[in-house]
Enzyme design. Sequence first.
Site: not given
Length: 922
Positions: A603, A720
């Site tokens: 990620g 996020d």
Amino acid sequence: MGSRLLLLFFLLLFVHASSAQPGFLSLDCGGAVNFTDDLGLSWTSDFNFSYGAVASISVANETRKQYTTVRHFPADSRKYCYRLDVTSRTRYLIRATFLYGNFDSNNVYPKFDISVGPTHWSTIVISDANTIESTELIFLASSSSISVCLSNATTGQPFISTLELRQFNGSVYYTEFENQFYLSLSARINFGADNEASIRYPDDPYDRIWESDSVKKANYLVDVAAGTKKVSTDMPIDVNIDERPPERVMQTAVVGTNGSLTYRLNLDGFPGFGWAVTYFAEIEDLDPEESRKFRLVLPGYPDMSKAVVNIEENAQGKYRLYEPGYTNLSLPFVLSFRFGKTSDSSRGPLVNAMEIHKYLEKNDGTLDGYVISRVILSHSTEDWAQEGGDPCLPVPWSWVQCNSEARPRIVKLSLSSKNLSGNVPSGLTMLTGLVELWLDGNSLTGPIPDFTGCTDLEIIHLENNQLTGELPSSLLNLPNLRELYVQNNLLSGTIPSGLSRKVALNYSGNINLHEGARRGRHIDIIIGSSVGAAVLLITTIVSCLFMHKGKKRHPDQEQLRDSLPVQRLVSSLRNAPGEAAHCFTTFEIEGATKKFEKKIGSGGFGVVYYGKMKDGREIAVKVLTSNSYQGKREFSNEVTLLSRIHHRNLVQFLGFCQEVGKSMLVYEFMHNGTLKEHLYGPLKRGKSINWIKRLEIAEDAAKGIEYLHTGCVPAIIHRDLKSSNILVDKNMRAKVADFGLSKLAVDGASHVSSIVRGTVGYLDPEYYISQQLTDKSDVYSFGVILLELMSGQEAISNESFGVNCRNIVQWAKLHIESGNIQGIIDPSLCGEYDIQSMWKIAEKALTCVQPHGHMRPSISEVLKEIQDAILIEREVTAVREDISDEMSRNSVHSSLNLGSLDLGGAENYLALDESLAQPTAR
Ligand SMILES: *[C@@H]1O[C@H](CO)[C@@H](O)[C@H](O)[C@H]1NC(C)=O
Ligand SMILES: *[C@@H]1O[C@H](CO)[C@@H](O)[C@H](O)[C@H]1NC(C)=O
Ligand SMILES: *[C@@H]1O[C@H](CO)[C@@H](O)[C@H](O)[C@H]1NC(C)=O
Ligand SMILES: *[C@@H]1O[C@H](CO)[C@@H](O)[C@H](O)[C@H]1NC(C)=O
Ligand SMILES: *[C@@H]1O[C@H](CO)[C@@H](O)[C@H](O)[C@H]1NC(C)=O
Ligand SMILES: *[C@@H]1O[C@H](CO)[C@@H](O)[C@H](O)[C@H]1NC(C)=O
Ligand SMILES: *[C@@H]1O[C@H](CO)[C@@H](O)[C@H](O)[C@H]1NC(C)=O
């Protein structure tokens, strides 16, 4: 009458409609036998009802058998409930009647409350021993049973004479508010009746009671205009459908021969909003040149006087029904009205019948209703499991205490010495408001479950059972726990370190349960070195925990909580190594991950590897790409903060590892991957997750975010959120990952904290423009996730959304706002969802993605909506399972779709400029 007999049968009476009149149930409370009355109604005895006692009464001139007995209940703080079977999504009339008849030979006129489920229905006030009091509601059944409860005796004893349930056909009494409101009867009048008798079954196939206007009552139909005359006819009346007023009611009327009809009446339950209809049919013979035109005059409602009634014209003929009405109008307690003829009318006004109902708002009941109903399901024959109605409202069950919020939570369960056997019901761990749990003195076996979700728990009593296994270390996660009694069980192993310091613990009589040894030395060293930092952080952390608790605090618990001093928390921070960020050695990590052999994800912040510790614990190790954590101290301070954020819907942070140029974070391993993979990744191929599961995942994630936003000071903004940051565990429960990292990365990397972070498709357009970060940016991203859950589509796609549209927000808005919700629903759900719960989520998702933060709801509001949708879905699923034998799925769905396609206020949503939603932030 032999009242004690009843106690022989401790079986709740589940009453079904009788077969003589389909959809009818006539319960003769206190009666001993079933019988059919003169009207042809079949009465059923409530002989098998488990509570209360019966008494015989005798009232002059009242010979109806159902009024020769009553069932009465103790004047205590409990409620006593009848549970009646109904068909979900069907409208019913329910009527309860009360004839006191001095059944207790006390001549104290009782006053008590009656409720339907959690909703207060009416306060029954007896003011004459020989007069029947009656109360009536029309409701749309939302589940397969309804509870009618008596409680709150203010004077005398609660009692009941009859309970009648009548099912309606078709859509009469449909209102657009029926999901939130009942219709409570105030007046149903048959004008021009030739005697005082009311008209009901069999003239009215639904057994509504049309009261004669000749009955003399105080403040009821008084101030009648001079010249008011009764008229009647024998001609048949065309009332169209048989749900309308019975012909006999329409065959009589009053006429204002001098130009006016006036009446004044008190409306029970008002002032308030109500539903009112007048029934007209022209039953007089008018000469061709004559006319009957009139207006309704209501003081204070000038608009209503505009419409002119011309019955014959409006009904398109003589002897035909015309029924104008108002579906929502504000009415006073004392209603005066007049029908006045127009100046060009030769005849005065005429009215045949009238109905007025008040809207009675439904109470949604406790949030724990579903969970607790599951818990008692396995004990359904026990007396304590049969109290019926809502666990908390209007008064709680005898073994339950609830807080006083609008939708209460259960705060205390007292099931001591109730002969419970088997495992501790796992549902109890879902009672998230629980403060006290008493299960001592039963025969419970098996392990102590994980109560991590019940963060308010203070007192747990499990002593004197046969529980086995270890004392779970999850007990350490309960910040407020102060009393844990587990003595005299069969527990074994060691006591989690720190537990006995934190709480009053009694574990005697568990032969194999011991106090454990202290933990390893290296942890103490880390703590030693970061004590300075820890002390600095204490203020933040303490306010984090206490702020969170404070929100749910109930006055009654105030005192209890205050006994957990801040001082103790501070000292446990210093002393208990288990609560600080754990430092893993490089050696440990390399061993666990077999030198970073298995990559399980990557990620924005780094690559994630799978690992397994020596003790078998599975972990996920995130190797951060950013090398910029200059000071070791700074990094460890940040991760110490991270390690304080505990919530069962946040992926658990286990510790960190730092060596030159490499920083690693260690998390619990989540077995079922990311939500993204389930929605449109490789995991979808096997079996797509169903709608209820998706809702539960949304609920879990929202809870985690809510904690970040409201449980900590200062609030933590995730920045996020996306479907790949929502992880799913073994039990398919979801947790939010990567929280706190943005802060870590940004603040650690540079002092320019205005760099926009986030992921295309999820990024709040307002944040992108203004670079002002607020919690509403997370709400935007969460709205996108909700749309993904509904549609199974990725947030950004070049193909799926048609020409000129790349993002899910634009695409979904277009469909939802035009009412075409079906157009975006994931086909792999195969139609297995309730359209109402889908709409709820669709509407909430759209508000989440409003262009401006201040127009978006808070995550807590979103969470509440998801929980409502879950309740709807569970209820419907239960019904669907119940009736799936008889009907095909499709027909169930189409019947459930009725009337729920209302998209309130959607036209207000501002258009979102697509260019805003497509920044490439990284
Ligand atoms: C009365 O009727 C109910 C429902 O129809 C039935 O369950 C019950 O057994 C009947 N009782 C007697 C005494 O016949
Ligand atoms: C009450 O229940 C018993 C069995 O549970 C049954 O035999 C009896 O007929 C019932 N009585 C009535 C009046 O329904
Ligand atoms: C009962 O009925 C009788 C005769 O019908 C009547 O005279 C009497 O007044 C009635 N009593 C009451 C209390 O209504
Ligand atoms: C009980 O009744 C009294 C008087 O009618 C009322 O003031 C009180 O609010 C009621 N209590 C509950 C719990 O409904
Ligand atoms: C309601 O509908 C059912 C089924 O269509 C029918 O059997 C019943 O007689 C109807 N009831 C009334 C009162 O019209
Ligand atoms: C009818 O109305 C007129 C004027 O409004 C009034 O003078 C007259 O007394 C009324 N007649 C009766 C019978 O009340
Ligand atoms: C009726 O109208 C009022 C005001 O126009 C509104 O607040 C209310 O929600 C409506 N419905 C009911 C059932 O009261």
